[in-house]
Each structure stands twice: as C-alpha cells, then as structure tokens.
Design a protein around this motif. Structure first.
Motif, mmCIF file in Angstrom:
data_model
loop_
_atom_site.group_PDB
_atom_site.id
_atom_site.type_symbol
_atom_site.label_atom_id
_atom_site.label_comp_id
_atom_site.label_asym_id
_atom_site.label_seq_id
_atom_site.Cartn_x
_atom_site.Cartn_y
_atom_site.Cartn_z
ATOM 1 N N ALA A 1 10.626 54.708 -3.010
ATOM 2 C CA ALA A 1 10.653 54.658 -4.472
ATOM 3 C C ALA A 1 9.782 53.509 -4.949
ATOM 4 N N TYR A 2 8.900 53.822 -5.905
ATOM 5 C CA TYR A 2 8.071 52.777 -6.504
ATOM 6 C C TYR A 2 8.959 51.783 -7.262
ATOM 7 N N ILE A 3 9.913 52.290 -8.017
ATOM 8 C CA ILE A 3 10.944 51.476 -8.652
ATOM 9 C C ILE A 3 12.292 52.005 -8.172
ATOM 10 N N LEU A 4 13.033 51.169 -7.479
ATOM 11 C CA LEU A 4 14.282 51.611 -6.858
ATOM 12 C C LEU A 4 15.349 51.830 -7.919
ATOM 13 N N PRO A 5 15.935 53.039 -8.010
ATOM 14 C CA PRO A 5 17.010 53.276 -8.986
ATOM 15 C C PRO A 5 18.281 52.546 -8.587
ATOM 16 N N GLU A 6 19.153 52.346 -9.582
ATOM 17 C CA GLU A 6 20.403 51.633 -9.309
ATOM 18 C C GLU A 6 21.359 52.463 -8.458
#
Length: 447
Positions: A60-65
C-alpha cells in the motif's frame, strides 16, 4: 535464386513474426497502482506432510488504518500456525510502499495438484479514499507422494527431527515406577505425530501420560518440542534392560528415510520388602508418677501495656481511613485541575507544533494533542484512539463537535505516515484543530 529468396524469408521474416506474436508476460506489479495483493508459497513441489509456508503480502502506498484479509480455503492441507510480520518499506516502480505480510504454515495431506484459491482483502472507505477489494492470484502446489519401502518404525513424520530419551532413576525396588521420557524436536508438524510405543520388556506394566508441546523461536525458525512420558512399573527383579527406542522419519532435503535411535538403559530392580512384617517395639520402662503440689492462684490487674494493645487496632483503623480519605480528596482535586486546564495545555502544544519544521513531526504532535486532550478531559491515563470516547447518548452538539475533532485526528494520522511531500502543509489542519478543540470544550462546559 528462388532458393536464396526462400532461405532469406525463413531466416529474417519468420523469427520476427514469431517474436511479435508472442504475448508479453503480465508484470508482477503493474505501474500506476497504489495497492497490490500477492500470494506465494515457499515450496512449489513438496512431499506429502512436508512443511511449506503460504505468504500473503499487501502493498500500500498509504497504509489504511484497518486491513482485514480473508484467507482462502486451504482444502487438502493441514493448517498450522499463522503469524503477521511488522510493516516494512519496499520500493516498487520507483515508489515506496508499506508492506504487510501474513504467513501460514501448511502441510499437504495428499499427493497431486492442490490449488489454493485467491485470497481477498477489502479496504474500507474513508473520507480520503474510496473502498477497494483486492484479490490475489491462485497458487497451485504439485505435491509428491512419499517414496515406497519406508522403515518399520515410520509412522508418517516428515521433516527434520531429533530425539532425546531419559529415565529418572536406574535403581528401584519391585513395583516402584520408573519415569521414561521421550522428547522430539522438529520444525515440522508435531500435531499429527503418532505417539511411538515405549521400549518395554516383558514383565513391566506401562502407564502413559498426556503429551505436552512447547514452541520456541531459534534464529527466526519456529521449533516445536513434544514430550512423551510413561510410568514403567517392574513386576520382575534383577538386572533389566530397556531397549533403545527407534523413531523413523522422511527427510525432504535428502529425499531419504532416516531412523533415529535413543539410548538403552539398565535398571536394577531389587525385591520389595515384606509389607506384612512388623518390627518389634522395644520394651519401655514405666516410671512412677510424681505428685504435683497445688499451684497458688493470684489475681493481677491489667497493666498499661495491655490497655495500649487493646486501643491500638481501632487507632490503626481510624488512621488508615483518614489517610485513604485524604488521598482520595487529593486525587479528585488533581483531576478537577487537569480537566479545567485541558484546553489551555492542548493550545500550547499546538503552538509548539506550528513551530516544528518537519511535517511528519507536526502532524504527529497534532494527533498527540487530540488524544491527550481527550484523556485529560475524561480523567484517563492515556488514549490511543479517539474512538475510546465515541459519542453515546450525548447531545447533537456534543456529537458534532467530537466528530470534527475526530476528523482532524484521522487527517493528522494519514499525513503523518504518508510519504514525503504528500499533504505536507499543516497550517490549515492546525487552524481546524484549534477551532474543534475550543468548540468541544465549550460544549463540554455547558453540559
């Protein structure tokens, strides 16, 4: 001349046409995507019963919560332990991705081609991104059967093993039990291990105890230790020999059957003493009784020490009660002071965050300010997430103010762990956070 033209056509034109007709393989990570889901196995052609690791990796480019992968149905496999590694960073297509990996131990139960279906991962929708559903590729494993001509002591163990045998004593009397222990150590599947029979000669009784298993990590490798215990009771006397225990297994690395042999033990069994024989008691001389003079009785008045000890317990109880009440009142005063000063402390910390130059440090201070404010206002020691004080049966104004502050926290967390350069400016978020804190504190005071 015609022959030369045909040869030139075959030499130049046909290879080029064949190269154009060959489809290019699908890249492992197609460029332009923010998320990937990949599945693989450590061994594509294992033997029946051999340990293999199924790895599911989420990029993931931006890791989800929240990440909730749905594991496939491992039909045809014995399911072992599952572990998740800590997040790491990998560079793919010149971009940095956060990687989460879940590993599952599998043991094939039958030979032939076994297909592990695609795993599914659902990313929930947030205020910054839409929801997404990812599927990994199916994985096919070609399981090989075990070779024939297995030794007699083989009971299905596959992997690398070591054994250790011991007894707790080697000199006993007839009927006295000997504790025989067998410890098997392996990285393979010990859950399906068949308990081997103890090497007991004739004239001995056997009582088995439940097996115990213990796991340990050695150099990143998960090892299992399984211990078997038996109580061996001799009904015969003399010098007895417990033969060595044999344990056979199949080694996938050498592709051969191996047999391990334990230690042989010599036990000296002596005859038991006659339980019905009672030793004679020695004769004891009977002495005449001596008369005791009557004791004079006297009445004594209670001393000062007696009264001091009598009053001491009530005094200790009263002092303990006063001490506990004083500490409780002091804690309540501290708590009231902490609640009334929560907003001012939060605004000072936001001022410190505005002077921070590192954007990630700025957003981290904003998130920390929000959680600390909620902890001070609610009298908690610490708060990890604002959801710990999610509105429940509160007024609409309180819920709206809380949700605005919660949105500021989620934005700060998302920017805090985002790659460098993404939403780096924190000035607008600092303004929104100040307003949300003041609005929530005002509603809190009016409640």
């Amino acid at each position: 001349m015609r022959l030369l033209i045909v040869l030139a056509f075959v030499w130049l034109v046909l290879p080029a046409a064949a190269q154009e007709a060959t489809p290019e393989p699908t890249p492992r990570f197609p460029p332009g995507r923010d998320t990937y889901l990949e599945a693989s196995v450590s061994e594509s052609s294992p033997y029946v019963g051999e340990r293999l690791v199924y790895s599911l990796r989420f990029y993931a480019y931006i890791l989800p919560e929240e990440v909730s992968p749905i594991s496939p149905n491992f039909e045809g496999f014995w399911l072992g332990s599952t572990s998740q590694s800590a997040p790491r960073i990998e560079t793919i297509n010149n971009r940095q991705y956060n990687v989460l990996e879940v590993q599952t131990e599998l043991y094939p139960l039958r030979s032939g081609a076994l297909t592990i279906d695609a795993a599914i991962l659902e990313i929930p929708e947030t205020v910054f991104s839409a929801g997404e559903r990812l599927e990994s590729q199916p994985v096919t494993v070609d399981v090989r059967p075990l070779p024939p001509d297995a030794p007699e002591a083989f009971s299905g163990a596959v992997g690398q093993f070591s054994i250790e045998t011991s007894v707790d004593r080697q000199v006993v009397t007839q009927g006295q039990p000997v504790r025989y222990r067998l410890q098997i150590t392996s990285a393979g599947n010990l859950d399906q291990l068949v308990q081997p029979p103890p090497p007991v000669p004739s004239g001995w009784r056997v009582y088995a105890s439940p097996a115990t298993t213990r796991a340990s990590d050695v150099g990143g490798l998960r090892l299992l230790e399984k211990r078997y215990e038996w109580l061996l009771v001799p009904d015969v006397t003399g010098t007895q020999t417990l033969p060595p225990l044999s344990f056979a297994y199949f080694d996938p690395q050498s592709e051969t059957y191996q047999t391990l042999t334990g230690e042989a033990f010599t036990i000296e069994v002596f005859p038991a003493a006659d339980a019905n024989a009672r030793p004679e008691s020695p004769q004891r001389a009977v002495l005449p009784l001596r008369a005791i003079d009557a004791l004079e009785t006297q009445t004594a008045e209670p001393s000062a020490g007696f009264w001091l000890l009598w009053f001491l317990p009530p005094l200790v109880v009263f002092m303990s009660f006063a001490y506990v009440r004083g500490r409780t009142a002091q804690a309540q005063r501290r708590q009231h002071q902490r609640q009334t000063q929560a907003l001012s402390r939060a605004l000072r910390q936001l001022d410190r965050a505005s002077s921070e130059r590192d954007p990630q440090q700025q957003h981290g201070l904003i998130a920390e300010t929000i959680t600390r404010y909620l902890a001070d206002r609610n009298g908690a020691l610490a708060v990890d997430e604002p959801e710990a004080f999610e509105p429940n049966n509160y007024s609409a104004a309180w819920s709206n103010a809380f949700n605005q502050l919660k949105g500021c926290y989620e934005t700060a967390q998302a920017r805090r762990y985002a790659p460098a350069g993404v939403d780096a400016d924190a000035a607008d978020l600092l303004t929104q956070t100040r307003a949300a804190l003041q609005q929530l504190d005002e509603v809190w005071r009016d409640a």
